[in-house]
Scaffold this motif. Structure first.
Motif, PDB file in Angstrom:
ATOM      1  N   ALA A 110       0.749  -1.092   0.103  1.00  0.00           N
ATOM      2  CA  ALA A 110      -0.010  -0.156  -0.046  1.00  0.00           C
ATOM      3  C   ALA A 110       0.891   1.347  -0.139  1.00  0.00           C
ATOM      4  CB  ALA A 110      -0.810   0.013   1.169  1.00  0.00           C
ATOM      5  N   GLY A 111       0.327   2.300  -0.668  1.00  0.00           N
ATOM      6  CA  GLY A 111       1.058   3.592  -0.709  1.00  0.00           C
ATOM      7  C   GLY A 111       0.376   4.578  -1.120  1.00  0.00           C
ATOM      8  N   CYS A 112       0.892   5.912  -1.071  1.00  0.00           N
ATOM      9  CA  CYS A 112       0.171   7.002  -1.612  1.00  0.00           C
ATOM     10  C   CYS A 112       1.127   8.244  -2.147  1.00  0.00           C
ATOM     11  CB  CYS A 112      -0.985   7.436  -0.809  1.00  0.00           C
ATOM     12  SG  CYS A 112      -0.180   8.160   0.626  1.00  0.00           S
ATOM     13  N   VAL A 113       0.758   9.106  -2.828  1.00  0.00           N
ATOM     14  CA  VAL A 113       1.368  10.247  -2.892  1.00  0.00           C
ATOM     15  C   VAL A 113       0.568  11.591  -2.777  1.00  0.00           C
ATOM     16  CG1 VAL A 113       2.534  11.920  -4.700  1.00  0.00           C
ATOM     17  CG2 VAL A 113       3.019   9.446  -4.904  1.00  0.00           C
ATOM     18  N   ALA A 114       0.756  12.313  -1.582  1.00  0.00           N
ATOM     19  CA  ALA A 114      -0.162  13.594  -1.538  1.00  0.00           C
ATOM     20  C   ALA A 114       0.189  14.851  -1.984  1.00  0.00           C
ATOM     21  CB  ALA A 114      -0.531  13.502   0.054  1.00  0.00           C
ATOM     22  N   SER A 115      -0.212  15.523  -2.794  1.00  0.00           N
ATOM     23  CA  SER A 115       0.296  16.870  -3.177  1.00  0.00           C
ATOM     24  C   SER A 115      -0.714  17.980  -2.825  1.00  0.00           C
ATOM     25  CB  SER A 115       0.324  16.604  -4.704  1.00  0.00           C
ATOM     26  OG  SER A 115       1.049  17.911  -5.178  1.00  0.00           O
ATOM     27  N   MET A 116      -0.428  18.793  -2.006  1.00  0.00           N
ATOM     28  CA  MET A 116      -1.341  19.895  -1.817  1.00  0.00           C
ATOM     29  C   MET A 116      -0.873  21.125  -2.537  1.00  0.00           C
ATOM     30  SD  MET A 116      -4.045  20.665   0.101  1.00  0.00           S
ATOM     31  CE  MET A 116      -4.961  22.211   0.291  1.00  0.00           C
ATOM     32  N   ASP A 117      -1.781  21.841  -3.250  1.00  0.00           N
ATOM     33  CA  ASP A 117      -1.652  22.982  -3.921  1.00  0.00           C
ATOM     34  C   ASP A 117      -2.194  24.193  -3.219  1.00  0.00           C
ATOM     35  OD1 ASP A 117      -1.763  25.216  -5.558  1.00  0.00           O
ATOM     36  OD2 ASP A 117      -2.722  24.023  -7.315  1.00  0.00           O
ATOM     37  N   LYS A 118      -1.426  24.843  -2.305  1.00  0.00           N
ATOM     38  CA  LYS A 118      -1.935  25.621  -1.378  1.00  0.00           C
ATOM     39  C   LYS A 118      -2.418  26.923  -2.135  1.00  0.00           C
ATOM     40  CE  LYS A 118       0.805  24.587   2.767  1.00  0.00           C
ATOM     41  NZ  LYS A 118       1.741  24.968   3.766  1.00  0.00           N
ATOM     42  N   VAL A 119      -2.038  27.148  -3.371  1.00  0.00           N
ATOM     43  CA  VAL A 119      -2.298  28.385  -4.069  1.00  0.00           C
ATOM     44  C   VAL A 119      -3.891  28.107  -4.442  1.00  0.00           C
ATOM     45  CG1 VAL A 119      -2.195  30.017  -6.074  1.00  0.00           C
ATOM     46  CG2 VAL A 119      -0.093  28.944  -4.974  1.00  0.00           C
ATOM     47  N   ASN A 120      -4.179  27.122  -4.874  1.00  0.00           N
ATOM     48  CA  ASN A 120      -5.650  26.707  -5.635  1.00  0.00           C
ATOM     49  C   ASN A 120      -6.485  25.940  -4.378  1.00  0.00           C
ATOM     50  OD1 ASN A 120      -5.269  27.897  -7.980  1.00  0.00           O
ATOM     51  ND2 ASN A 120      -3.874  26.304  -8.384  1.00  0.00           N
ATOM     52  N   GLY A 121      -5.698  25.703  -3.160  1.00  0.00           N
ATOM     53  CA  GLY A 121      -6.440  25.163  -2.253  1.00  0.00           C
ATOM     54  C   GLY A 121      -6.943  23.590  -2.705  1.00  0.00           C
ATOM     55  N   GLN A 122      -6.108  23.031  -3.525  1.00  0.00           N
ATOM     56  CA  GLN A 122      -6.562  21.936  -4.100  1.00  0.00           C
ATOM     57  C   GLN A 122      -5.415  20.656  -3.860  1.00  0.00           C
ATOM     58  OE1 GLN A 122      -8.708  21.092  -7.006  1.00  0.00           O
ATOM     59  NE2 GLN A 122      -8.200  19.081  -7.086  1.00  0.00           N
ATOM     60  N   LEU A 123      -6.052  19.555  -3.156  1.00  0.00           N
ATOM     61  CA  LEU A 123      -5.512  18.443  -2.755  1.00  0.00           C
ATOM     62  C   LEU A 123      -5.784  17.337  -3.772  1.00  0.00           C
ATOM     63  CD1 LEU A 123      -3.728  16.700  -0.656  1.00  0.00           C
ATOM     64  CD2 LEU A 123      -6.236  15.770   0.216  1.00  0.00           C
ATOM     65  N   THR A 124      -4.578  16.690  -4.291  1.00  0.00           N
ATOM     66  CA  THR A 124      -4.500  15.746  -5.200  1.00  0.00           C
ATOM     67  C   THR A 124      -4.012  14.204  -4.477  1.00  0.00           C
ATOM     68  OG1 THR A 124      -4.249  17.207  -6.932  1.00  0.00           O
ATOM     69  CG2 THR A 124      -4.183  14.595  -7.448  1.00  0.00           C
ATOM     70  N   LEU A 125      -4.556  13.125  -4.311  1.00  0.00           N
ATOM     71  CA  LEU A 125      -4.095  12.059  -3.562  1.00  0.00           C
ATOM     72  C   LEU A 125      -4.057  10.926  -4.610  1.00  0.00           C
ATOM     73  CD1 LEU A 125      -3.232  11.072  -0.922  1.00  0.00           C
ATOM     74  CD2 LEU A 125      -5.490  10.932  -0.285  1.00  0.00           C
ATOM     75  N   TRP A 126      -2.864  10.526  -4.972  1.00  0.00           N
ATOM     76  CA  TRP A 126      -2.866   9.096  -5.688  1.00  0.00           C
ATOM     77  C   TRP A 126      -2.570   8.019  -4.626  1.00  0.00           C
ATOM     78  CZ3 TRP A 126      -0.540  13.845  -7.174  1.00  0.00           C
ATOM     79  CH2 TRP A 126      -0.564  14.160  -8.638  1.00  0.00           C
ATOM     80  N   GLY A 127      -3.298   6.790  -4.795  1.00  0.00           N
ATOM     81  CA  GLY A 127      -3.106   5.744  -3.998  1.00  0.00           C
ATOM     82  C   GLY A 127      -3.611   4.673  -4.331  1.00  0.00           C
ATOM     83  N   THR A 128      -3.056   3.431  -3.497  1.00  0.00           N
ATOM     84  CA  THR A 128      -3.512   2.128  -4.144  1.00  0.00           C
ATOM     85  C   THR A 128      -5.016   1.939  -3.627  1.00  0.00           C
ATOM     86  OG1 THR A 128      -2.414   1.526  -1.811  1.00  0.00           O
ATOM     87  CG2 THR A 128      -1.361   1.202  -3.967  1.00  0.00           C
TER      88      THR A 128
END
Ligand code: PCD
Length: 806
Positions: A217-235
């Protein structure tokens, strides 16, 4: 030959629709190394997180010193529970209505528990620094035996629940008690047992095991603070549910969260739940403003992400002397570890365990389940099984054999005598399920005939005589596993997870040139959805499967769905696909009639076109209709050709099967040779026979693993034994026998295309077939039951106990 002159049969073949052994379209990328898994995702500035884990199973944490870790070059942060508290994330809700520590808060409850999260420029620095985090532990008494969990003097595990007499599933009787769940008629069952001519009783343990997908299991979390957008890739096996949960606990609005499950290297229930790694990666990305990746290693996966089974089932089954079953009773002691993190629909704290009357017409039954806390990892996932169905199936299939022994009756005959009859469907079981369809006698007869069951029993008789004369050191066993699964959760009225009803969805867009894209709320982890869902649509709307893209796993584009586990994709999303296809077809029919200048009712659908009734030379192909949808629709109709369906199934589906296993056991070594394994599956309408066969092979291999070797056990200190592939049995081609597959077809009456799930069936049916075969080999020596896994050592111990070793 062009489509205009091709025969109906040729046009059908051209579609590669349902029933075709279509090659898996996803394999083109998998076999060329072009898959895109979570660990393939590399973002600029991305950091890596790694955990400090507890070496103790139960200990108080007196202090955590991060200084040395923070001094390691490349280390950016070390998070502990104290850092998560201000954002209210030191604890997280579990799927079972409990709460779980994200990072150890004051104490640890199992070995391998997450204590601190180190974030660094690469995973090596993170790992080095994790070793330098100094944690001062004070050891506490450890509880590993679930049978001692509710002793008056048992150590208090969950201090946070101190004094709480109500849990998520009713009253708690003891500080380590989680819930009692009861179903069935207790009085009537007790009466049946006390009045019975014959009663068999047995304690059947289904050991703690762990799914072992090739990809951890795993993930990549990416918070774009400018747009307030969280992208989360994961299993994630349920990306939309992850998005909703992430929004609820982070308070980031749901539309600002995008969850993406890319390619997944096997799920098996391991990737349903929410793990501390996901939360820590998200928090770290928010705090540090850059993407953060977290990927477990193998030992972490086996040691800390969700376990399966650990059910201790005491059964009593009653019958008349001639073998009519009159009642069934079962008490389950369920070891849930340190937190109740079982992944079950809300109303079912023990999943669908009450399918444990199996394939038999049992007039009365009663089940009670007690969940308890111990110092073990949390979890309770459906490892290739629909919510505790494997446990239920193993229980009843062992009980039937135990009863057969007591009655001195052949186990096949006892089964035939008690099967639910074909004419009894839809059948309501004593424990409350309505089985949709089945034809058990036919399946069993076909199985017995194919393996020449009678001849096998004759051979076994001769083998036993030869063994008694010391002419052989090998004992032959024949095991039957006849199972009924319950898959396709499920009607919203019965099934929800965290309040989200368990429907599923499909959205289709047909393009002007007659090709299409379908998006679903499910997510393939290797099952081949891109291949099979296109086949359903090909048959429904007459566009060749090769011209249909199937997309899943991106919450920004896919319609909301509850994901893939519990073999629910075919029963629920597969149904949504057919229903959405029918909406497309209905609109297409109006367009076709308009183009042909006839009334809507005067055209009929034929494979890939609409034909004027009685005038076969007058037709419009689906491709022609698709084009017209964008430039020439009937007056008043909207252009375009799209549809979406959210499908709430009226019932679950009940696949079944007859499995027979023949083993030869060398009593002096315990080595068990699987001589033959025959598996007949009935999953209703078959979409792709080749994929079904692959599913059965995979599921049987996992069943072999569980029955013959897998176990996550603990010593009395709570140390996890066997949590690496040195010890945990993962069969390779060397250990795997040849699987013989077969089928019957009994469609589901309520599913739009009659299909039932199949992915889990071989695991559900396989485990009991292996176990029954091993037990059967020693039956003539007086053995009724011996616990799994049947590894060489245990089998040899059984032989030794029975006094037949050299
Ligand atoms: N099919 C067909 N036909 C029929 C049925 C089915 O063809 N009738 C197919 C489909 O389409 C798909 C498959 O087959 O493709 C499967 O399906 P299903 O049964 O429906 O299921 P799903 O939902 O899809 O899936 C799920 C499952 C599960 S559940 C599990 S475990 C496992 C299985 O799946 N996993 C896996 N399988 C598999 N495979 C692979 N490769 N990988 C994986 O991971 Mo759980 O609950 O999660 O424990």
């Amino acid at each position: 030959m062009n489509a205009e002159v091709a025969s109906v049969e040729e046009r059908k073949q051209n579609l590669k629709g349902m029933g075709t052994a279509r090659r898996r379209v996803e394999d083109v990328r998998f076999v060329q190394g072009k898959g895109n898994y979570v660990d393939d995702i590399k973002l600029p500035g991305m950091l890596f997180g790694d955990f400090v884990r507890s070496p103790y199973a139960h200990a108080r944490i007196k202090s955590v010193n991060k200084e040395a870790a923070l001094a390691v070059p490349g280390v950016k942060a070390v998070l502990t529970a104290d850092d998560l508290k201000p954002v209210n994330l030191a604890w997280m809700p579990t799927l079972a209505g409990d709460v779980q520590m994200v990072l150890a808060d004051g104490k640890v409850l199992f070995q391998g528990q997450e204590v601190a999260f180190v974030v660094a420029e690469d995973r090596y620095a993170a790992s080095d620094a994790a070793e330098l985090v100094e944690v001062d532990y004070e050891e506490l008494p450890v509880l590993v035996d679930p049978f001692k969990a509710m002793d008056p003097g048992a150590p208090v595990l969950r201090e946070d629940l101190d004094g709480k007499t109500e849990g998520a599933h009713g009253p708690r009787r003891h500080h380590n008690h989680i819930f009692t769940w009861e179903v069935g008629d207790k009085d009537a069952t007790d009466r049946a047992l006390s009045e019975a001519e014959v009663v068999a009783k047995e304690l059947i343990t289904y050991q703690r095991v762990h799914p072992c997908p090739l990809e951890t299991a795993g993930c990549v979390a990416s918070m774009d603070k400018v747009n307030g957008q969280l992208t989360l890739w994961g299993t994630f096996q349920a990306p939309h549910a992850v998005r909703t949960v992430a929004s609820l606990i982070s308070t980031i609005p749901e539309h600002k969260i995008r969850v993406i499950s890319p390619d997944i290297g096997g799920g098996f229930g391991n990737k349903v739940g929410v793990y501390p790694g996901y939360i820590c990666a998200v928090v770290a990305s928010i705090v540090l403003g850059v993407p953060v990746k977290w990927i477990e290693d193998r030992i972490e996966n086996l040691q800390s992400t969700a376990f399966a089974r650990d059910y201790h089932m005491t059964g009593e089954i009653s019958a008349t002397r001639d073998g009519r079953i009159t009642g069934l009773k079962c008490h389950v002691l369920a070891d849930h570890g340190g937190f109740d993190a079982c992944a079950d629909p809300t109303k079912f704290p023990a999943g669908f365990f009450n399918i444990c009357t199996g394939s038999y017409d049992i007039p009365v039954a009663h089940v009670s389940v007690d969940g308890v806390y111990t110092n073990k990892a949390p979890g309770g996932v459906a490892y290739r099984c629909s919510f505790r169905v494997t446990e239920a199936s193993y229980f009843i299939e062992r009980m039937i054999d135990v009863l057969a022994r007591k009655l001195e009756m052949d186990p096949a005959e006892l089964r035939m005598k008690n099967f639910i009859g074909k004419e009894q469907f839809p059948y309501t079981s004593a424990l409350g399920w309505e089985y949709d369809s089945g034809d058990y006698h036919t399946a069993m007869e076909k199985a017995l005939e194919t393996v020449s069951y009678k001849a096998l029993r004759d051979e076994q008789k001769a083998n036993r005589e030869a063994f008694a004369r010391s002419e052989t050191r090998s004992l032959m066993g024949v095991g039957i596993g006849f199972f009924t699964e319950i898959v396709g959760a499920g009607p919203i009225k019965n099934c929800d997870i965290l309040g989200l009803g368990m429907f599923d969805s499909c959205e289709i867009r047909v393009h002007p040139t007659g090709s299409a894209i379908a998006r679903l709320g499910t997510i393939s982890q290797g099952q081949g959805h891109a291949t099979t869902f296109a086949q359903i649509l090909a048959s429904e709307i007459g566009i060749p499967a090769d011209q249909i893209t199937v997309e899943e796993g991106d919450t920004d584009t896919a319609p909301y769905g509850l994901g893939t586990y519990g073999s629910r994709s075919t029963p629920v999303a597969g149904a949504a696909t057919a229903m959405a296809g029918r909406k497309i077809k209905a609109k297409a029919q109006m367009i076709a009639a308009y183009l042909l200048e006839v009334h809507d009712d005067d055209v009929e659908f034929e494979v890939d076109r609409f034909v004027v009734k009685g005038a076969p030379e007058r037709f419009k192909t689906m491709a022609e209709v698709a084009f017209a949808a964008y430039n020439n629709v009937p007056p008043g109709m909207e252009p375009g050709l799209e549809a979406v369906s959210y499908y709430d199934p009226p019932n679950m589906t009940y696949p079944f099967g007859a499995y027979i296993c023949v083993v030869d056991i060398d009593v002096d070594t315990g080595v068990t040779d699987i001589r033959r394994f025959y598996a007949l599956d009935d999953c209703g309408t078959r979409i792709n026979p080749m994929i079904i066969e692959g599913q059965v092979h995979g599921g049987l291999t996992e069943a072999l693993a569980i029955a013959m070797g897998q176990e996550i056990s603990y010593d009395e200190m709570g140390n996890v034994k066997g949590a690496s592939l040195m010890d945990f049995f993962l069969p390779t081609a060397v250990e795997t026998p040849v699987w013989e597959t077969d089928f019957t077809v009994t469609p589901s009456p309520h599913h739009p295309i009659g299909a039932k799930g199949v992915g889990e069936s071989p695991n559900v049916g396989g485990v009991s077939a292996f176990s029954n075969a091993v037990n059967d080999a020693f039956a003539h020596l007086g053995l009724t039951h011996t616990q799994m896994p049947h590894d060489h050592w245990r089998v040899w111990k059984t032989a030794e106990r029975l006094g037949v070793t050299a």
